[in-house]
Structures are given as C-alpha cells and as structure tokens.
Design a protein around this motif. Structure first.
Motif, PDB file in Angstrom:
ATOM      1  N   ALA A 194      37.970  25.718 -38.905  1.00 47.96           N
ATOM      2  CA  ALA A 194      38.331  24.768 -37.870  1.00 47.96           C
ATOM      3  C   ALA A 194      38.289  24.229 -36.654  1.00 47.96           C
ATOM      4  O   ALA A 194      37.847  23.270 -36.570  1.00 47.96           O
ATOM      5  N   ILE A 195      37.348  25.086 -36.168  1.00 47.63           N
ATOM      6  CA  ILE A 195      36.247  25.500 -35.202  1.00 47.63           C
ATOM      7  C   ILE A 195      35.052  25.646 -35.868  1.00 47.63           C
ATOM      8  O   ILE A 195      34.330  26.693 -35.998  1.00 47.63           O
ATOM      9  N   GLN A 196      34.022  25.097 -34.868  1.00 42.35           N
ATOM     10  CA  GLN A 196      32.159  24.684 -34.768  1.00 42.35           C
ATOM     11  C   GLN A 196      31.754  24.709 -33.942  1.00 42.35           C
ATOM     12  O   GLN A 196      32.135  24.892 -32.948  1.00 42.35           O
ATOM     13  N   LEU A 197      30.442  25.434 -33.900  1.00 46.02           N
ATOM     14  CA  LEU A 197      29.924  26.103 -32.727  1.00 46.02           C
ATOM     15  C   LEU A 197      28.442  25.427 -32.792  1.00 46.02           C
ATOM     16  O   LEU A 197      27.637  25.082 -33.161  1.00 46.02           O
ATOM     17  N   ALA A 198      28.821  24.554 -32.221  1.00 44.21           N
ATOM     18  CA  ALA A 198      27.621  23.126 -31.810  1.00 44.21           C
ATOM     19  C   ALA A 198      26.547  24.178 -31.326  1.00 44.21           C
ATOM     20  O   ALA A 198      26.359  24.105 -29.536  1.00 44.21           O
ATOM     21  N   HIS A 199      25.462  24.167 -31.488  1.00 47.49           N
ATOM     22  CA  HIS A 199      24.578  24.255 -31.690  1.00 47.49           C
ATOM     23  C   HIS A 199      23.312  23.898 -30.714  1.00 47.49           C
ATOM     24  O   HIS A 199      22.438  23.240 -31.155  1.00 47.49           O
ATOM     25  N   CYS A 200      22.668  23.898 -29.295  1.00 44.87           N
ATOM     26  CA  CYS A 200      21.711  23.117 -29.047  1.00 44.87           C
ATOM     27  C   CYS A 200      20.215  23.494 -28.435  1.00 44.87           C
ATOM     28  O   CYS A 200      19.739  24.408 -27.498  1.00 44.87           O
ATOM     29  N   HIS A 201      20.342  24.215 -29.884  1.00 48.54           N
ATOM     30  CA  HIS A 201      18.762  25.387 -29.428  1.00 48.54           C
ATOM     31  C   HIS A 201      17.385  24.877 -29.041  1.00 48.54           C
ATOM     32  O   HIS A 201      16.598  24.838 -28.579  1.00 48.54           O
ATOM     33  N   ALA A 202      17.301  23.425 -29.587  1.00 49.61           N
ATOM     34  CA  ALA A 202      16.006  22.857 -29.333  1.00 49.61           C
ATOM     35  C   ALA A 202      15.919  21.134 -28.775  1.00 49.61           C
ATOM     36  O   ALA A 202      16.612  20.680 -30.054  1.00 49.61           O
ATOM     37  N   ALA A 203      16.215  20.998 -27.960  1.00 51.36           N
ATOM     38  CA  ALA A 203      17.101  19.604 -27.425  1.00 51.36           C
ATOM     39  C   ALA A 203      15.732  18.781 -27.741  1.00 51.36           C
ATOM     40  O   ALA A 203      15.752  17.189 -27.804  1.00 51.36           O
ATOM     41  N   SER A 204      14.720  19.383 -27.391  1.00 48.11           N
ATOM     42  CA  SER A 204      13.897  17.756 -27.827  1.00 48.11           C
ATOM     43  C   SER A 204      11.993  19.191 -28.407  1.00 48.11           C
ATOM     44  O   SER A 204      12.157  20.778 -27.750  1.00 48.11           O
ATOM     45  N   TRP A 205      11.127  18.634 -28.637  1.00 47.57           N
ATOM     46  CA  TRP A 205      10.367  19.282 -28.805  1.00 47.57           C
ATOM     47  C   TRP A 205       9.975  20.434 -27.573  1.00 47.57           C
ATOM     48  O   TRP A 205       9.589  21.132 -27.227  1.00 47.57           O
ATOM     49  N   ASP A 206       9.783  18.814 -26.261  1.00 53.55           N
ATOM     50  CA  ASP A 206       9.505  19.545 -25.257  1.00 53.55           C
ATOM     51  C   ASP A 206      10.243  21.517 -24.961  1.00 53.55           C
ATOM     52  O   ASP A 206       9.230  22.176 -24.153  1.00 53.55           O
ATOM     53  N   ALA A 207      11.332  20.680 -24.859  1.00 52.18           N
ATOM     54  CA  ALA A 207      12.319  22.076 -24.560  1.00 52.18           C
ATOM     55  C   ALA A 207      11.939  23.215 -25.384  1.00 52.18           C
ATOM     56  O   ALA A 207      12.043  24.405 -25.572  1.00 52.18           O
ATOM     57  N   TRP A 208      11.649  22.908 -26.945  1.00 50.04           N
ATOM     58  CA  TRP A 208      11.597  24.156 -28.075  1.00 50.04           C
ATOM     59  C   TRP A 208      10.408  24.476 -27.567  1.00 50.04           C
ATOM     60  O   TRP A 208      10.244  26.174 -28.017  1.00 50.04           O
ATOM     61  N   ARG A 209       9.168  24.017 -27.025  1.00 45.17           N
ATOM     62  CA  ARG A 209       8.060  24.860 -27.008  1.00 45.17           C
ATOM     63  C   ARG A 209       7.653  25.616 -25.757  1.00 45.17           C
ATOM     64  O   ARG A 209       7.317  26.241 -25.784  1.00 45.17           O
ATOM     65  N   ALA A 210       8.843  25.070 -24.957  1.00 44.94           N
ATOM     66  CA  ALA A 210       8.777  25.450 -23.653  1.00 44.94           C
ATOM     67  C   ALA A 210       9.457  27.041 -23.629  1.00 44.94           C
ATOM     68  O   ALA A 210       8.927  27.629 -22.804  1.00 44.94           O
ATOM     69  N   ALA A 211      10.805  27.001 -24.089  1.00 48.22           N
ATOM     70  CA  ALA A 211      11.285  28.304 -24.579  1.00 48.22           C
ATOM     71  C   ALA A 211      10.429  28.864 -25.984  1.00 48.22           C
ATOM     72  O   ALA A 211      10.571  30.405 -25.800  1.00 48.22           O
ATOM     73  N   TYR A 212       9.822  29.010 -26.972  1.00 46.08           N
ATOM     74  CA  TYR A 212       8.874  29.322 -27.681  1.00 46.08           C
ATOM     75  C   TYR A 212       8.239  30.902 -27.573  1.00 46.08           C
ATOM     76  O   TYR A 212       8.698  32.061 -28.780  1.00 46.08           O
ATOM     77  N   ASP A 213       7.323  30.353 -26.228  1.00 46.03           N
ATOM     78  CA  ASP A 213       6.902  32.178 -25.742  1.00 46.03           C
ATOM     79  C   ASP A 213       7.698  33.107 -25.901  1.00 46.03           C
ATOM     80  O   ASP A 213       7.496  33.879 -26.599  1.00 46.03           O
ATOM     81  N   TYR A 214       8.702  33.044 -24.604  1.00 44.28           N
ATOM     82  CA  TYR A 214       9.774  33.671 -25.218  1.00 44.28           C
ATOM     83  C   TYR A 214      10.533  34.056 -26.201  1.00 44.28           C
ATOM     84  O   TYR A 214      10.784  34.961 -26.682  1.00 44.28           O
ATOM     85  N   ARG A 215      10.663  33.057 -26.372  1.00 43.92           N
ATOM     86  CA  ARG A 215      11.630  33.449 -28.229  1.00 43.92           C
ATOM     87  C   ARG A 215      11.194  34.018 -28.900  1.00 43.92           C
ATOM     88  O   ARG A 215      11.385  35.432 -30.055  1.00 43.92           O
ATOM     89  N   LEU A 216       9.560  34.231 -29.192  1.00 44.76           N
ATOM     90  CA  LEU A 216       9.076  34.909 -30.021  1.00 44.76           C
ATOM     91  C   LEU A 216       8.232  36.236 -29.510  1.00 44.76           C
ATOM     92  O   LEU A 216       8.508  36.850 -29.943  1.00 44.76           O
ATOM     93  N   ASP A 217       8.785  36.491 -27.833  1.00 46.88           N
ATOM     94  CA  ASP A 217       8.259  37.850 -27.720  1.00 46.88           C
ATOM     95  C   ASP A 217       9.587  38.708 -27.178  1.00 46.88           C
ATOM     96  O   ASP A 217       9.501  39.727 -27.998  1.00 46.88           O
ATOM     97  N   LYS A 218      10.727  38.396 -26.687  1.00 46.42           N
ATOM     98  CA  LYS A 218      11.973  38.900 -26.653  1.00 46.42           C
ATOM     99  C   LYS A 218      13.028  38.435 -27.115  1.00 46.42           C
ATOM    100  O   LYS A 218      14.491  39.133 -27.310  1.00 46.42           O
ATOM    101  N   GLY A 219      13.152  37.081 -27.838  1.00 49.35           N
ATOM    102  CA  GLY A 219      14.377  36.765 -28.516  1.00 49.35           C
ATOM    103  C   GLY A 219      14.127  36.424 -29.956  1.00 49.35           C
ATOM    104  O   GLY A 219      14.270  36.936 -30.119  1.00 49.35           O
ATOM    105  N   SER A 220      14.599  34.930 -29.876  1.00 48.88           N
ATOM    106  CA  SER A 220      15.948  34.705 -31.374  1.00 48.88           C
ATOM    107  C   SER A 220      13.992  34.987 -32.288  1.00 48.88           C
ATOM    108  O   SER A 220      14.779  34.877 -33.670  1.00 48.88           O
TER     109      SER A 220
END
Length: 309
Positions: free
Chosen positions: A205-231
């Motif tokens: 009955a509850i979902q978790l809305a995950h805004c992991h990538a709000a846009s291409w720019d946002a995804w690309r900006a977080a990409y290097d950190y996620r590749l090195d230390k994140g998901s």
C-alpha cells in the motif's frame, strides 16, 4: 499510530526542505535529519520546526557517536539511522530513506501501519523510479515471476544489465517497529542481534518514489561519483537478469564509454531513464507506468513559509 523518517542528507537547502515538507504533509510525526555537511541555512530552518530533529554531523558529533567520521557515506548512513532508532521513542515506526525518495500512498500512512499485525516488526516498501525529465511519471516495481522476460522486452539493449528494469535499487526501504532491543538499521535492511528480520512484511500500500535521475544533466553530474563510490561502483553484484554474462552496471558503463564515449551513456539514458513517448508506451503496455504529482512546491510553501531558497 505514529511514524517517522531518518535520513542522512547532502543536498542543496531547497532540496532538503522539500523532502522534509513533503513528508510532514504526508503525516510524519518526526523527521530525524542528519546533515552530512555544514549546511547552516538548512539547519536553522529545520531547527525551528516542532516535528523535526536535525543534527549537524560535524567533528564533535562523529567523535561522540563513532570516534571519527566514517569515510564511506553508506557507513555514515547506517550509523545515523541506528542512532535515530536508539533515540528516546517518539514514534511507533521508523524508516530510513534518502533525500531523493518520497513515500507515496493513497491513504494515510498511519492508517496503513495500524493494520500491521502486532507480530510483525519489519516492513518493506518497494520503489518506483522517476523517468528523467518528468516530475510525475514513474516506472513501477515488477513483482511478476517473469520479471526478467519483461525487462528484456522493455529494454532490448540494456535490460539484461538491469535489476527489475531499474537503474538504482529494487530492494526498497524498511520500516522498523520502535522499542526493540539490539537493532541496527542499514540502508535497505534492519537487523536484530546482527540477524536480518526473517518475517519482513511486504507493504504494497506504500511505494517509495525514487527520483534517482531527474534529468540527463542531473544523472550525468552524479554519474562519476556513483561509478566510483555509489550505486554503480565496481564491487556490486550484476543483475540476476545478466545470466551467464554477469556484467554489472560499473563494467557496462565503462565499456560504453570506452567504445562509444559520451554517446554510449546517452544511448543508455535514452532507452532506460529518459521520459519519452516510446518508453511510456513500453511501460504502459505492461501496466508499469504510474503518474504521481508529489506537489513539492506546495508542501514547501505550507510547512516552511518563511524559508528563503
């Protein structure tokens, strides 16, 4: 039946306040927010709200709770979540989520929690993942036994590398009943006496809305950190859908960059993440598209009307 949220946050002030305001609007009785950097603006606004408990995770804080600041943010999240759980009880249930995650339900969360049997102490909520470029469109969790087949059909080029078709986690997050002894709260699970709860209840009955990538720019900006230390880091397991190829997202992304450069990452984004009529049609064909307006601006104006962001 009261509930609360704990989160370790490293984000702009406006993002933090929207996260807090949204969950106050949903009925959270307490928010335990741990600021992972010296964000004085967010601290002073949050400190004034009666339902928010905010801590600045400075040198003094870490010296007190763990001796020193853990290097990995995942460890800091675990320490803070467990610290929040062990605070004097102010709520009946506590969950640990991230600043880009939002609890969504069609009825008050307190009413849903009231129906949980007294014998159950740990509840799991599954995620849905935002389509990049949209504020309202989400791909939903696939619970069907033929999940791998569906994922490969929806994402013909990259489905084999995606767990459930998601770029981020499918594990979701857990609610833990307060007042239990020897509890450790981690990112996707909770443990009692270092043993995971065996009877975790799936809370549909509850979902978790995950805004992991709000846009291409946002995804690309977080990409290097996620590749090195994140998901997307190298030590994470590949998706079960990968089969014998057993390539995780870290290896996939490195291969795409080596062979196609930036265009390879963009091709991945366009098939898997970006909001498009084509992706919406593919998701809708299998009942996997959901529209939800989080209405963050309205929540911010209501709960923090005097904040300057």
């Amino acid at each position: 039946m009261t509930w609360g949220i704990c989160a370790t946050v490293l984000a702009p002030t406006e993002t933090i306040l929207k996260f807090a305001a949204y969950h106050l609007e949903q009925g959270a009785h307490r928010l335990y927010l741990y600021l992972d950097n010296d964000n004085q603006d967010a601290y002073h606004v949050l400190k004034q709200h009666a339902k928010v408990r905010v801590r600045m995770c400075d040198v003094g804080y870490w010296a007190k709770v763990s001796g020193r600041r853990p290097l990995k943010h995942q460890v800091r999240q675990t320490v803070n979540a467990t610290h929040a759980y062990n605070r004097p009880t102010e709520v009946d249930w506590l969950t640990h989520i991230d600043v880009d995650e939002f609890l969504v339900s069609n009825q008050p969360i307190s009413d849903i929690l009231r129906t949980v049997p007294a014998s159950r102490n740990c509840l799991r909520v599954r995620p849905m993942e935002l389509l990049g470029g949209s504020k309202t469109a989400f791909k939903t969790f696939i619970a069907a036994p033929n999940r791998s087949t569906l994922v490969r059909k929806i994402y013909p080029d990259f489905g084999q590398y995606l767990r459930g078709g998601f770029v981020s986690h499918v594990a979701g997050k857990v609610f833990v009943r307060k007042g239990l002894p020897d509890i450790t709260v981690k990112i996707h699970n909770a443990f009692q006496d270092d043993v995971a709860f065996a009877d975790t209840l799936e809370l549909d009955a509850i979902q978790l809305a995950h805004c992991h990538a709000a846009s291409w720019d946002a995804w690309r900006a977080a990409y290097d950190y996620r590749l090195d230390k994140g998901s997307y880091r190298a030590d994470l397991k590949p998706a079960a859908e990968a089969g014998s190829s057993a390539v995780n997202k870290h290896a996939l992304f490195q291969q795409l960059q080596a062979e196609e450069g930036e265009a390879g990452l963009r091709r991945f984004y366009d098939e898997v993440i970006g909001d498009s009529a084509d992706l919406r049609a593919r998701l809708s064909a299998h009942g996997l598209l959901r529209e939800v307006d989080l209405n963050l601006e309205a929540a911010l104006a209501k709960h923090f009307p005097n904040a300057t962001v």
